[in-house]
Structures are given as structure tokens and as C-alpha cells.
Design an enzyme around this catalytic site. Structure first.
Site, PDB file in Angstrom:
ATOM      1  N   HIS A 173       5.511 -11.364 -13.957  1.00  0.00           N
ATOM      2  CA  HIS A 173       5.988 -10.166 -13.325  1.00  0.00           C
ATOM      3  C   HIS A 173       4.623  -9.420 -13.052  1.00  0.00           C
ATOM      4  CE1 HIS A 173       7.961  -6.021 -13.788  1.00  0.00           C
ATOM      5  NE2 HIS A 173       8.169  -6.587 -12.844  1.00  0.00           N
ATOM      6  N   SER A 183      12.082  -8.622 -11.910  1.00  0.00           N
ATOM      7  CA  SER A 183      11.591  -7.545 -12.911  1.00  0.00           C
ATOM      8  C   SER A 183      12.653  -7.258 -14.192  1.00  0.00           C
ATOM      9  CB  SER A 183      11.805  -5.990 -12.210  1.00  0.00           C
ATOM     10  OG  SER A 183      11.349  -6.132 -10.866  1.00  0.00           O
ATOM     11  N   ASN A 217       9.335  -2.188 -17.573  1.00  0.00           N
ATOM     12  CA  ASN A 217      10.579  -1.672 -17.050  1.00  0.00           C
ATOM     13  C   ASN A 217      11.372  -1.136 -18.007  1.00  0.00           C
ATOM     14  OD1 ASN A 217       9.318  -2.048 -14.374  1.00  0.00           O
ATOM     15  ND2 ASN A 217      10.769  -3.766 -14.055  1.00  0.00           N
ATOM     16  N   GLU A 272       3.179  -9.431 -16.733  1.00  0.00           N
ATOM     17  CA  GLU A 272       4.092  -9.670 -17.955  1.00  0.00           C
ATOM     18  C   GLU A 272       4.518 -11.244 -17.808  1.00  0.00           C
ATOM     19  OE1 GLU A 272       6.367  -5.646 -19.266  1.00  0.00           O
ATOM     20  OE2 GLU A 272       6.917  -6.627 -17.394  1.00  0.00           O
TER      21      GLU A 272
HETATM   22  N1  CAA Z   1      -7.771  -4.175  -3.693  1.00  0.00           N
HETATM   23  C1  CAA Z   1      -8.427  -3.514  -4.423  1.00  0.00           C
HETATM   24  N2  CAA Z   1      -8.439  -2.470  -4.974  1.00  0.00           N
HETATM   25  C2  CAA Z   1      -7.578  -1.793  -4.196  1.00  0.00           C
HETATM   26  C3  CAA Z   1      -6.877  -2.025  -3.133  1.00  0.00           C
HETATM   27  C4  CAA Z   1      -6.782  -3.419  -2.798  1.00  0.00           C
HETATM   28  N3  CAA Z   1      -6.256  -4.011  -1.877  1.00  0.00           N
HETATM   29  N4  CAA Z   1      -6.244  -0.937  -2.481  1.00  0.00           N
HETATM   30  C5  CAA Z   1      -6.503   0.006  -3.138  1.00  0.00           C
HETATM   31  N5  CAA Z   1      -7.471  -0.294  -4.149  1.00  0.00           N
HETATM   32  C6  CAA Z   1      -8.089   0.619  -5.051  1.00  0.00           C
HETATM   33  C7  CAA Z   1      -8.445   1.647  -4.511  1.00  0.00           C
HETATM   34  O1  CAA Z   1      -9.884   1.676  -3.727  1.00  0.00           O
HETATM   35  C8  CAA Z   1      -8.361   2.640  -5.548  1.00  0.00           C
HETATM   36  O2  CAA Z   1      -9.679   2.730  -6.318  1.00  0.00           O
HETATM   37  P1  CAA Z   1     -10.971   3.833  -6.381  1.00  0.00           P
HETATM   38  O3  CAA Z   1     -10.471   5.137  -7.023  1.00  0.00           O
HETATM   39  O4  CAA Z   1     -11.675   3.129  -7.530  1.00  0.00           O
HETATM   40  O5  CAA Z   1     -11.177   3.918  -4.983  1.00  0.00           O
HETATM   41  C9  CAA Z   1      -7.233   2.366  -6.176  1.00  0.00           C
HETATM   42  O6  CAA Z   1      -7.195   1.080  -5.868  1.00  0.00           O
HETATM   43  C10 CAA Z   1      -6.042   3.379  -5.904  1.00  0.00           C
HETATM   44  O7  CAA Z   1      -6.089   3.845  -4.610  1.00  0.00           O
HETATM   45  P2  CAA Z   1      -5.079   4.526  -3.624  1.00  0.00           P
HETATM   46  O8  CAA Z   1      -5.944   5.239  -2.896  1.00  0.00           O
HETATM   47  O9  CAA Z   1      -4.152   3.380  -3.101  1.00  0.00           O
HETATM   48  O10 CAA Z   1      -4.189   5.264  -4.298  1.00  0.00           O
HETATM   49  P3  CAA Z   1      -4.183   6.373  -5.589  1.00  0.00           P
HETATM   50  O11 CAA Z   1      -5.583   6.800  -5.916  1.00  0.00           O
HETATM   51  O12 CAA Z   1      -3.537   7.523  -4.485  1.00  0.00           O
HETATM   52  O13 CAA Z   1      -3.320   5.664  -6.404  1.00  0.00           O
HETATM   53  C11 CAA Z   1      -1.647   4.410  -7.405  1.00  0.00           C
HETATM   54  C12 CAA Z   1      -2.154   5.073  -6.148  1.00  0.00           C
HETATM   55  C13 CAA Z   1      -2.442   3.090  -7.672  1.00  0.00           C
HETATM   56  C14 CAA Z   1      -0.149   3.793  -6.765  1.00  0.00           C
HETATM   57  C15 CAA Z   1      -1.483   5.238  -8.490  1.00  0.00           C
HETATM   58  O14 CAA Z   1      -0.757   6.334  -7.886  1.00  0.00           O
HETATM   59  C16 CAA Z   1      -0.737   4.635  -9.550  1.00  0.00           C
HETATM   60  O15 CAA Z   1      -1.370   3.993 -10.629  1.00  0.00           O
HETATM   61  N6  CAA Z   1       0.734   5.122  -9.716  1.00  0.00           N
HETATM   62  C17 CAA Z   1       1.469   4.388 -10.567  1.00  0.00           C
HETATM   63  C18 CAA Z   1       1.992   2.930 -10.404  1.00  0.00           C
HETATM   64  C19 CAA Z   1       2.924   2.434 -11.054  1.00  0.00           C
HETATM   65  O16 CAA Z   1       3.642   3.213 -12.067  1.00  0.00           O
HETATM   66  N7  CAA Z   1       3.237   1.073 -10.837  1.00  0.00           N
HETATM   67  C20 CAA Z   1       4.254   0.369 -11.566  1.00  0.00           C
HETATM   68  C21 CAA Z   1       5.692   0.454 -11.238  1.00  0.00           C
HETATM   69  S1  CAA Z   1       6.789  -0.430 -11.927  1.00  0.00           S
HETATM   70  C22 CAA Z   1       6.803  -1.965 -11.221  1.00  0.00           C
HETATM   71  O17 CAA Z   1       5.868  -2.158 -10.186  1.00  0.00           O
HETATM   72  C23 CAA Z   1       7.443  -2.973 -11.891  1.00  0.00           C
HETATM   73  C24 CAA Z   1       8.737  -3.337 -11.145  1.00  0.00           C
HETATM   74  O18 CAA Z   1       9.154  -4.266 -11.457  1.00  0.00           O
HETATM   75  C25 CAA Z   1       9.217  -2.412 -10.177  1.00  0.00           C
END
Ligand code: CAA
Length: 593
Positions: A142, A121, A192, A154
Site C-alpha cells: 500500500h 487501501s 488510513n 504498508e
Molecule cells: N519525484 C520526486 N520528488 C518529487 C516529485 C517526483 N515525481 N514530485 C515532487 N517531488 C518533490 C518536490 O520536489 C518537493 O520536494 P522539495 O520540497 O524538496 O522541493 C516535494 O516532493 C513536494 O513538492 P510539491 O511541490 O509537489 O508539493 P508541496 O510541497 O505542495 O507538497 C504534498 C505536496 C507532498 C502532497 C504535501 O502537501 C503532503 O505531504 N500532503 C499530505 C499528503 C498525504 O497525507 N498523503 C497520504 C494520503 S492517504 C493515502 O494516500 C492512502 C490512501 O489509501 C488513500
């Protein structure tokens, strides 16, 4: 022509590695997934099984495809099993010495044209590349957490990455159904670099007890439409990962805003790593659970409204967009509402606007004629502030001028009955200035609504050093009756939302100004990588560049934080009259409506 890769490997099956394995196998690639021990391998496999099971339950994958997906994954505890891989994605912990060791070993095991990709990251991809005898075949890939859901990848090219390798990885990202942005090797890349300054800022706000974790998170979800609040997101990302990312960013930027807030290291040392260990900023039902359970810091429901003064009649002062929206909100919630404006025309204007809004709701089937009549019956208008003598609460939304507000509060202090709560909706002026002007500072509180007030659920309840406890409680009780979500904070520039939002927007402008990435790529990265409803440049053009600059200047003046100084590019655009949508041009050209 890009190579079509079919045999790939993933090294490290933590949250990210398991997610990447799922994404690759789902797209039809054969994946060899490698972990250090049978136990870690079992955990990675469990992740994949659980996640794909959830995808089936949610109708995102059918059961037969799930079986086929799982069958495409070969599990191993030996890097030697990657001898046939055309591409290997490394997703082990964010420590340079571990990664360079794995890269050096992969370099010996894999054929010379195998692409070695890292999911780091923030660590230097260039430094990793020179740990191998094939720096031109090393690249960053990434992914974002959760990898099966977030669409961004990325692609990080270094000064030595071969163009054909970039093309192969971009083609693969497309085949995986991802949106890719290709950028150079700088700590934090796009997403990030913008996200972690903001996350660290939110953590420091929490650490300084400026607001509770629940309130900080609710403020950013409800005030900015983000899918998660910053502290919940820290727990999803992993406290250890967040620490490493910030530490690397700090070492590269020497910007103290990137120096990890002390509590991050404390949580890390205590093994409270977030969801993956069942506890971080919040406590979860178990390891790897997303379900938050109450703990010692969980507030008691309704606690903030305890001891509230009774409120039945409310006065609203002002006739602009915010005042009009709030008049409707109060009257709809059953309060007898007096509107005070500067002229009879302005009073009529507010009442007519409320009536039009109610008509729209009738057309949409959300209200009937009786409902409309009941709301209007609760509304009266006046130009005389003396008519506020018997109200229990006054909320003012007049122009953002300290002089005007001070004059108003001085008069409210004189005409309102003892015990009436006096509230300001200011988003930029110190509430304490209004409080002092009123002559009864204990009765004064900030009630910061968001635009449009009829739609946005958030209200920041701002207590000054003088606000009486039962006055803040009254603000909470009233917000509850209005159907709003109130969060508590004290009287500092930007409150919670603007203080966290605008430095992030400013960082985005600085990134653009430094020519690291285009506005389109930056917007895409934040929307697709972090689920933001708008990218930073879309948001700046919508809010208005002049308004944004004014807020950034105030934050800078209050905190004297060098990192908050408005980016010169923003200043220049404002000077040029490019103010965003309202003038047809800001960071982008807009069709004038
Ligand atoms: N395959 C395909 N789709 C899936 C899945 C899978 N394995 N698992 C879940 N989904 C789908 C679900 O069906 C759902 O879609 P629908 O709404 O159409 O049904 C969607 O994905 C999200 O569902 P969840 O029930 O899991 O959860 P949620 O609605 O509470 O959302 C979240 C959770 C996606 C995490 C949301 O809160 C979100 O977008 N949060 C922000 C996450 C973020 O900012 N990530 C980046 C972090 S930084 C990083 O990662 C980089 C680093 O280097 C640290």
C-alpha cells in the site's frame, strides 16, 4: 535471502498506479504498465511524464535519468503482457468485484511464483488472495499519494502469505527507498484507519456548517503543522476513493464515525471527485491541477473583519506562559498593552520575560535595540483590574477554572468601558459561561491562541450564541494586525483543532491497545505516509497524557460519542503517573532534562 525482482507489472494507471510505476521504474526495475483502454493508458502515461518532468525541474532527477526511467516502462492494454512479471502491483478502483476479477485473470497469466500485490487501501487482501489459486503469494503493498513523494509502504500479510513473499516485498520496498511497516489484514491498515476517521469527522464538521472549508483546513495546517488540511487532502486522495475506504471501514468496524458523511456520496454521485476532475470540496484550475481557484464559496478577503470596533489599547490578564506570549505579540504589533497580574512580582515576571524574549531576538538579528525599546514603552503592568477601565479589548489567560474565569468576567463587566471587547483564551471551558458572567454577553468572544503564542500563527475566534457580529469582526481585525491567521467557529468543546485532533490520537491509542501495530510503526506510518510532523505517540508524550485525557473526557462529555471515550490504556498510563515527557515516561521512556 530475498529475491531481487527485476521484471514487474502495474495494473491500473490512475493517480496511484502511475505514481507506483514511476517509483518502480526509478529504482531500475522494468515495468509493464497496463490499463483497460488506449485512452486510460494515455492518461497514465501523461501522469508519469508530468510528474517526472516536475522532478527534473525541482532538481530531484536529471534529464538523462528521466529518459532512462521512461524507457524502462512498457505500456500495454493487455494483461497477457504480464506473463513474464515476477511481481504485479494492482492499483485499479477500490471495488472488490473488479479486483477479484483481475486477480483471477493474473493468476492464469502469470507464472506460479509471481507475487500478486494489491495497492488496496482497505479491502480485504485475504479475500483477494482466495480469488486466486495461489493465496500464499498474494500480499498488500500500500503506497501513499503522491507515491513518488510519500515514503511509506504498508506491507499487508494475510494469514496465508508465505514468509518468503513478505521478505521479498520488504526488500523491494527498501530498494525503492521506502520505509515499510508490515501489518495484518484489517480495513484501513495503520495510516488510513487513523486518517479516515479524522477526515470523515472534518467533513461532517464542514457539512454541519460548524466552520468553512478554508477555516477547517487552515486550522489543521497552522494548529497542528499538517502539510494539508483535511478537505484539501480529501480532494487529493479522490472523493470516490475516500468513499470506498470509509464504506469498507464502516462495514468492518460498524463504527458510525466511519460511516461516510452524506456529502461525500453526494459529491461522488455528482462526479466531483477532487483534483482529478477539477472539483471536489474546492474548485481547481483544471483536471489534475493542484491550483485552487475561487468559486461561489470562497470568502472575500478581509470580509470577516468588516465592521470591527476600533482597538488601540489592550489589557492582558494573567501571568502564565500563554499570557506572557500574548503580551509580547500584542505589544510588538503596536498595541498599548496593560498587563494585569495577581501580584507585583508576577507583573515584573511577565515584563522581564518579554524583555528576555526580545533580547533573544536581538541576538538572532531579528530586532534592534530601538525596536525593543519601542515594544517595552508600549507595556505597562498593574495588579489593579480597575486599570482596565479605558482599554478597548481585554484578553484573559488565567487558570482554566470556570469559577475563576466567571469571577473575572463579572468584574470585567463592571470595570471595562461600554463597547470594550472581552475575550477569553480558554481551550476547554464554554465561552458562553464567561459571557453570561460578564453581564454583557454580546461583547464576549473566544480568542484561542496556540502555544507558543509568539510562534503559532493560528487563532480560533469562537462566537457564542450571544456574541455580537462586530465583536467577532473585532477579533478578526485584531488577529490580522497581530499577523495571526484567524478562523471562525462556534462555542463547542474542542473548537476545530482539538475536536479533530484528539479523537484521532485516541484512535491511535486504541490501535496500540489492540496490538495491531507498535507505537514506533504507528508513529512512522503517520509521519512518513501522511507527512505529519510528529506521530500520535510522540505528540501525546509532548502534550502530556493527563492534558490529553482531560480534553478527551470533555469531548466525550459534550458529544456523548462512544468512539470518543478515552482509551483505557491512556487512563491507565495517567493513573500510573506516566504523563509523557514531563515525567520522563509516557508511551515511551524519555531522558529527563
Ligand atoms: N519525484 C520526486 N520528488 C518529487 C516529485 C517526483 N515525481 N514530485 C515532487 N517531488 C518533490 C518536490 O520536489 C518537493 O520536494 P522539495 O520540497 O524538496 O522541493 C516535494 O516532493 C513536494 O513538492 P510539491 O511541490 O509537489 O508539493 P508541496 O510541497 O505542495 O507538497 C504534498 C505536496 C507532498 C502532497 C504535501 O502537501 C503532503 O505531504 N500532503 C499530505 C499528503 C498525504 O497525507 N498523503 C497520504 C494520503 S492517504 C493515502 O494516500 C492512502 C490512501 O489509501 C488513500
Amino acid at each position: 535471502m530475498a529475491r531481487e525482482l527485476s521484471q514487474v507489472g502495474v495494473v491500473g494507471l490512475g493517480t496511484m498506479g502511475a505514481g507506483i510505476t514511476e517509483v518502480l521504474a526509478r529504482a531500475g526495475l522494468d515495468v509493464t504498465a497496463v490499463e483497460v483502454s488506449a485512452e486510460a493508458l494515455g492518461r497514465g502515461r501523461g501522469h508519469l511524464e508530468q510528474s517526472t518532468e516536475k522532478a527534473v525541474q525541482r532538481g530531484k532527477l536529471d534529464a538523462a535519468d528521466r529518459e532512462a526511467l521512461l524507457a524502462r516502462v512498457r505500456w500495454s492494454t493487455s494483461l497477457d503482457d504480464l506473463a513474464e512479471a515476477e511481481l504485479v502491483v494492482e492499483a485499479i478502483p477500490e471495488r472488490m468485484e473488479l479486483k477479484t476479477e483481475v486477480f483471477a485473470r493474473l493468476d492464469k497469466i502469470c507464472p506460479p511464483d509471481t507475487i500478486l500485490a494489491t495497492n488496496t487501501s482497505s479491502l480485504s487482501v485475504t479475500e483477494l488472495s482466495v480469488a486466486t489459486g495461489r493465496p500464499s503469494k498474494v500480499i498488500g503493498m500500500h503506497f501513499f499519494n503522491p507515491a513518488p513523494v510519500m515514503k511509506l509502504v504498508e506491507v499487508i500479510s494475510t494469514v496465508v502469505t508465505e514468509p518468503s513473499v513478505i521478505a521479498d516485498v520488504e526488500a523491494l520496498a527498501e530498494r525503492l527507498g521506502k520505509t515499510d511497516v508490515t501489518v495484518g489484514d484489517k480495513a484501513g491498515f495503520i495510516a488510513n484507519a487513523l486518517l479516515f476517521g479524522y477526515l470523515n469527522h472534518a467533513v461532517s464538521m464542514y457539512e454541519a456548517k460548524y466552520a468553512s472549508r478554508e477555516d477547517i483546513d487552515a486550522a489543521m495546517r497552522l494548529g497542528c503543522g499538517l502539510p494539508m488540511g483535511p478537505l484539501a487532502l480529501m480532494d487529493l486522495i479522490g472523493i470516490d476513493t475516500a468513499y470506498e475506504i470509509l464504506d469498507t471501514m464502516y462495514r468492518q468496524s460498524r463504527d458510525r464515525l466511519h460511516a461516510p458523511s452524506p456529502i461525500i456520496k453526494q459529491l461522488m454521485t455528482a462526479g466531483l471527485l477532487g483534483r482529478k476532475t477539477g472539483r471536489g470540496f474546492y474548485t481547481y484550475a483544471g483536471r489534475d491541477s493542484a491550483e485552487v481557484v475561487p468559486d461561489a464559496l470562497t470568502p472575500t478577503p478581509g470580509g470577516a473583519a468588516e465592521g470591527a470596533r476600533p482597538v488601540q489599547k489592550v489589557g492582558l490578564v494573567g501571568s502564565g506562559t500563554m499570557a506572557t506570549g500574548m503580551v509580547e505579540v500584542f505589544a510588538k504589533a503596536g498595541y498599548d498593552t496593560v498587563v494585569v497580574a495577581r501580584s507585583p512580582e508576577k507583573v515584573d515576571g511577565v515584563l522581564a520575560a518579554v524583555a528576555r524574549s526580545l533580547d533573544k531576538q536581538i541576538t538572532r538579528g531579528r530586532l534592534d535595540e530601538d525596536g525593543k525599546a519601542a515594544v517595552l514603552a508600549r507595556l505597562t503592568g498593574t495588579t489593579d483590574r480597575a486599570d482596565l477601565a479605558d482599554v478597548d479589548l481585554v484578553v484573559e489567560a488565567v487558570v482554566e477554572s470556570l469559577e475563576v474565569k466567571q469571577e473575572l468576567f463579572a468584574e470585567l463587566g463592571r470595570v471595562c468601558k461600554p463597547g470594550a471587547v472581552l475575550a477569553t483564551t480558554t481551550s476547554s471551558l464554554p465561552v458562553i459561561e464567561c459571557a453570561q458572567a460578564s453581564g454583557r454577553p454580546g461583547d464576549v468572544v473566544g480568542l484561542h491562541f496556540f502555544n507558543p503564542a509568539t510562534v503559532m500563527k493560528l487563532v480560533e475566534v469562537v462566537s457564542t450564541v450571544a456574541t455580537a457580529d462586530d465583536v467577532a469582526a473585532t477579533a478578526h481585525a485584531v488577529c490580522g494586525r497581530l499577523g495571526k491567521h484567524a478562523v471562525s467557529c462556534t462555542d463547542r468543546s474542542g473548537f476545530i483543532v482539538n475536536a479533530l485532533l484528539f479523537p484521532y490520537l485516541n484512535d491511535a491509542v486504541r490501535m496500540l491497545q489492540a496490538h495491531y501495530a507498535t507505537a514506533d510503526d504507528i508513529d512512522a506510518a503517520m509521519k512518513v505516509g501522511c507527512g505529519y510532523p510528529m506521530g500520535p505517540f510522540e505528540l501525546l508524550d509532548t502534550v502530556g497524557l493527563d492534558v490529553s485525557l482531560a480534553i478527551e473526557r470533555e469531548l466525550y462529555t459534550e458529544f456523548r460519542e462512544p468512539g470518543f471515550a478515552p482509551a483505557p490504556l491512556l487512563e491507565h498510563l495517567v493513573t500510573a503517573g506516566y504523563l509523557g515527557r514531563k515525567t520522563g515516561r509516557g508511551f515511551r521512556e524519555h531522558v529527563r532534562r
